[in-house]
Design an enzyme around this catalytic site. Structure first.
Site, PDB file in Angstrom:
ATOM      1  N   PHE A 252       0.824  -1.216   0.000  1.00 39.46           N
ATOM      2  CA  PHE A 252       0.000   0.000   0.000  1.00 39.46           C
ATOM      3  C   PHE A 252       0.857   1.264   0.000  1.00 39.46           C
ATOM      4  O   PHE A 252       0.487   2.274   0.571  1.00 39.46           O
ATOM      5  CB  PHE A 252      -1.004  -0.012   1.165  1.00 39.46           C
ATOM      6  CG  PHE A 252      -2.147  -0.962   0.897  1.00 39.46           C
ATOM      7  CD1 PHE A 252      -3.366  -0.496   0.452  1.00 39.46           C
ATOM      8  CD2 PHE A 252      -1.964  -2.330   1.033  1.00 39.46           C
ATOM      9  CE1 PHE A 252      -4.389  -1.375   0.152  1.00 39.46           C
ATOM     10  CE2 PHE A 252      -2.982  -3.220   0.737  1.00 39.46           C
ATOM     11  CZ  PHE A 252      -4.201  -2.744   0.296  1.00 39.46           C
ATOM     12  N   GLY A 260      -9.885   4.222  -4.566  1.00 40.09           N
ATOM     13  CA  GLY A 260     -11.308   4.197  -4.914  1.00 40.09           C
ATOM     14  C   GLY A 260     -11.866   2.848  -4.488  1.00 40.09           C
ATOM     15  O   GLY A 260     -11.365   2.233  -3.547  1.00 40.09           O
ATOM     16  N   CYS A 263     -14.896  -0.089  -0.994  1.00 36.78           N
ATOM     17  CA  CYS A 263     -14.699  -0.098   0.463  1.00 36.78           C
ATOM     18  C   CYS A 263     -14.058   1.173   1.028  1.00 36.78           C
ATOM     19  O   CYS A 263     -14.658   1.836   1.871  1.00 36.78           O
ATOM     20  CB  CYS A 263     -13.870  -1.317   0.860  1.00 36.78           C
ATOM     21  SG  CYS A 263     -14.756  -2.856   0.597  1.00 36.78           S
TER      22      CYS A 263
HETATM   23  N1  LIG Z   1     -16.337  -5.861  -2.109  1.00 30.74           N
HETATM   24  C1  LIG Z   1     -15.318  -6.010  -1.286  1.00 30.74           C
HETATM   25  O1  LIG Z   1     -14.165  -6.112  -1.696  1.00 30.74           O
HETATM   26  C2  LIG Z   1     -15.556  -6.083   0.211  1.00 30.74           C
HETATM   27  C3  LIG Z   1     -14.509  -6.526   1.050  1.00 30.74           C
HETATM   28  C4  LIG Z   1     -14.740  -6.602   2.415  1.00 30.74           C
HETATM   29  C5  LIG Z   1     -15.979  -6.236   2.939  1.00 30.74           C
HETATM   30  N2  LIG Z   1     -16.956  -5.789   2.112  1.00 30.74           N
HETATM   31  C6  LIG Z   1     -18.260  -5.446   2.699  1.00 30.74           C
HETATM   32  O2  LIG Z   1     -19.163  -6.513   2.457  1.00 30.74           O
HETATM   33  C7  LIG Z   1     -20.482  -6.003   2.259  1.00 30.74           C
HETATM   34  C8  LIG Z   1     -21.007  -6.471   0.917  1.00 30.74           C
HETATM   35  O3  LIG Z   1     -20.226  -5.908  -0.096  1.00 30.74           O
HETATM   36  P1  LIG Z   1     -20.287  -6.408  -1.611  1.00 30.74           P
HETATM   37  O4  LIG Z   1     -19.201  -5.719  -2.346  1.00 30.74           O
HETATM   38  O5  LIG Z   1     -20.369  -7.888  -1.621  1.00 30.74           O
HETATM   39  O6  LIG Z   1     -21.730  -5.806  -2.036  1.00 30.74           O
HETATM   40  P2  LIG Z   1     -22.585  -6.154  -3.334  1.00 30.74           P
HETATM   41  O7  LIG Z   1     -23.378  -4.938  -3.623  1.00 30.74           O
HETATM   42  O8  LIG Z   1     -21.712  -6.744  -4.389  1.00 30.74           O
HETATM   43  O9  LIG Z   1     -23.564  -7.322  -2.841  1.00 30.74           O
HETATM   44  C9  LIG Z   1     -24.603  -7.142  -1.941  1.00 30.74           C
HETATM   45  C10 LIG Z   1     -25.756  -8.058  -2.354  1.00 30.74           C
HETATM   46  O10 LIG Z   1     -26.719  -8.110  -1.315  1.00 30.74           O
HETATM   47  C11 LIG Z   1     -27.997  -8.255  -1.925  1.00 30.74           C
HETATM   48  N3  LIG Z   1     -29.023  -7.918  -0.920  1.00 30.74           N
HETATM   49  C12 LIG Z   1     -29.294  -6.737  -0.349  1.00 30.74           C
HETATM   50  N4  LIG Z   1     -30.290  -6.865   0.554  1.00 30.74           N
HETATM   51  C13 LIG Z   1     -30.641  -8.163   0.560  1.00 30.74           C
HETATM   52  C14 LIG Z   1     -31.611  -8.930   1.282  1.00 30.74           C
HETATM   53  N5  LIG Z   1     -32.403  -8.378   2.216  1.00 30.74           N
HETATM   54  N6  LIG Z   1     -31.713 -10.241   1.009  1.00 30.74           N
HETATM   55  C15 LIG Z   1     -30.936 -10.817   0.089  1.00 30.74           C
HETATM   56  N7  LIG Z   1     -29.998 -10.160  -0.621  1.00 30.74           N
HETATM   57  C16 LIG Z   1     -29.857  -8.849  -0.387  1.00 30.74           C
HETATM   58  C17 LIG Z   1     -27.922  -7.319  -3.122  1.00 30.74           C
HETATM   59  O11 LIG Z   1     -28.905  -7.634  -4.078  1.00 30.74           O
HETATM   60  C18 LIG Z   1     -26.492  -7.603  -3.616  1.00 30.74           C
HETATM   61  O12 LIG Z   1     -26.458  -8.640  -4.578  1.00 30.74           O
HETATM   62  C19 LIG Z   1     -20.370  -4.500   2.405  1.00 30.74           C
HETATM   63  O13 LIG Z   1     -20.662  -4.133   3.719  1.00 30.74           O
HETATM   64  C20 LIG Z   1     -18.919  -4.218   2.108  1.00 30.74           C
HETATM   65  O14 LIG Z   1     -18.455  -3.049   2.731  1.00 30.74           O
HETATM   66  C21 LIG Z   1     -16.782  -5.719   0.756  1.00 30.74           C
END
Ligand SMILES: NC(=O)c1ccc[n+]([C@@H]2O[C@H](COP(=O)([O-])OP(=O)(O)OC[C@H]3O[C@@H](n4cnc5c(N)ncnc54)[C@H](O)[C@@H]3O)[C@@H](O)[C@H]2O)c1
Length: 440
Positions: A252, A260, A263
């Site tokens: 990092f 960006g 997260c």
């Molecule tokens: N993307 C990353 O690299 C990453 C890494 C670590 C933590 N996170 C955290 O993990 C969480 C999810 O992130 P993501 O990138 O996977 O999000 P994302 O938007 O890709 O996926 C979220 C999913 O949840 C579904 N959803 C929402 N409400 C729902 C419900 N009530 N029932 C069923 N499905 C439902 C949405 O349709 C969507 O497909 C966030 O809090 C994020 O901060 C993400």
């Protein structure tokens, strides 16, 4: 263990398939019908290296399935993970917890027998308390333990990160959940991945503290890069010089166009908001956020300066649109601000990204999309590398020079050396390195 994963996005899908690969029975739920139908057909709705094969293997083995119906799977599960999105709330930057709370309400209606409810989404301190309150309010008979288990995987290396984590953080206030969570992560525990048990609030804060620290580290080296440009030093050597110090570490510390992604921007903002609410503002993070916000447009101005200061009517090719390589994720990608800045100054933009163009079209609709790097560069007055996909690391400069209107390269990821570009007659600008190529 029988596991339900609520939310089948980047985190839910990767976590779900990896748990299935450990031997657990996993049902991934999503309310997005098209996503679930695609998964049921064997199509993966996101780009993540290795994911398609792992999903196919575990579906075939009968350990992984997909549904939109939360009811049956929750009732039959020992553990229910919440992995829904927690985006920035419009207007004030707090984490929008409406998806988490909606999931908690649905789960509460269907739990049957002792069930561990695990928040994997990134959520502010105290969210576990509220999830527990919602469940008890919705279903006073529910026998649940609410646990925090933040996820640290990186998009682009998500499966590897999930299967070989530096640590697994588990926050709980109910000891009955400890044995269950140990069982869930047993295969990793046997691989020596440390399980760190904490209180639930501590676990929630660990996730934000980790992301904020990393965002701060990136921002630090970006500021050093700006200083390097002014004083004639080389930021890559500064990074190496400080990164070899074990107390600092080399990761990092790559100067670039600003962080960006899905997260860092929202999590730094949410942490700053939480801290303000508790009357202990985290000024380092507030400053990090503001420096990073300014930087993205400043990168657009850097391109304008490299093109002589007036870009009205000029054509610019942008290579790499996603916030980093090996993902199709466009959320808060620096490319969005860079392109906007160039357009505001009167240029037209052609973009190319190996995996992100479908998502890019949803957020940047007024540029032309090319089929490859050379298609983007044809007739361009300048070429700008915004995301360091591997396929941009060995561009054919002779070919580029023959098809571009003028040979100008702005490399916002420092993937080239001055000399290897300028020898082909290009004007070359990078980040935090001497303009005259005075590198060792
Ligand atoms: N993307 C990353 O690299 C990453 C890494 C670590 C933590 N996170 C955290 O993990 C969480 C999810 O992130 P993501 O990138 O996977 O999000 P994302 O938007 O890709 O996926 C979220 C999913 O949840 C579904 N959803 C929402 N409400 C729902 C419900 N009530 N029932 C069923 N499905 C439902 C949405 O349709 C969507 O497909 C966030 O809090 C994020 O901060 C993400």
């Amino acid at each position: 263990m029988r596991i339900t994963m609520i939310g089948s996005g980047y985190v839910g899908l990767v976590s779900g398939v990896c748990f299935a690969d450990f031997g657990h029975d996993v049902i991934c739920v999503d309310k997005d019908v098209s996503k679930i139908e695609a998964l049921q057909r064997g199509e993966i709705p996101i780009f993540e290296p290795g994911l398609e094969q792992l999903v196919a293997d575990n579906v075939r083995a009968g350990r992984l399935s997909f549904t939109t119906e939360v009811e049956a799977s929750v009732a039959a599960s020992d553990v229910v993970f919440i992995a829904v999105g927690t985006p920035s709330r419009r207007g004030d930057g707090h984490a929008d917890l409406s998806y988490v709370y909606a999931a908690a309400r649905e789960i509460a209606q269907h739990v049957d027998g002792f069930t561990v409810i695990v928040t994997k989404s990134t959520v502010p301190v105290g969210t576990g308390d509220e999830v527990e309150r919602i469940i008890r309010e919705t279903n006073p008979q529910a026998d649940v333990a609410v646990v925090s288990n933040p996820e640290f995987l990186r998009e682009g290396a998500a499966i590897e990160d999930f299967k070989r984590p530096d640590r697994i953080v588990i926050g709980l206030n109910d000891d009955r959940a400890r044995g269950v969570m140990t069982e869930v992560y047993r295969p990793l525990y046997l691989n020596q991945a440390p399980l760190l048990f904490t209180a639930r609030r501590t676990s929630e804060l660990i996730k934000y503290a980790a992301n904020a620290f990393l965002a701060m580290k990136i921002t630090f080296i970006n500021e050093m890069a700006d200083l390097c440009e002014k004083v004639g030093a080389n930021v890559q050597e500064v990074s190496r010089g400080i990164g070899l110090d074990g107390r600092i570490g080399s990761k990092f510390l790559h100067a670039g166009p600003g962080y960006g992604g899905s997260c860092f921007p929202k999590d730094t903002l949410a942490l700053a908001k939480t801290a303000q609410d508790f009357d202990t503002p985290v000024r380092l993070i507030e400053t990090t956020i503001s420096i990073n916000d300014n930087r993205k447009r400043a990168m657009g101005r850097k391109v304008i300066a490299a093109m002589g200061g007036d870009i009205r009517g000029k054509a610019i090719a942008v290579l790499g649109l996603t916030f980093k390589p090996n993902t199709d994720d466009m959320r808060d990608s620096p490319a969005i601000s860079v392109i906007q800045t160039l357009q505001d100054a009167g240029a037209t933009v052609t973009g190319y990204d190996p995996e992100g163009m479908d998502n890019a079209r949803l957020v940047i609709d007024n540029i032309t999309y090319a089929d490859d790097a050379y298609g983007a560069a044809r007739g361009a007055d300048a070429l700008v590398i915004v995301t360091e996909w591997n396929q941009f690391r060995a561009l054919d400069f002779a070919r580029l020079k023959s098809i571009m209107k003028s040979p100008v390269l702005v490399d916002l990821r420092n993937i080239y050396r001055h000399e290897e570009v300028t020898k082909h007659g290009f004007a070359y600008t990078s980040i935090g390195r001497p303009m005259n190529g005075a590198e060792l």
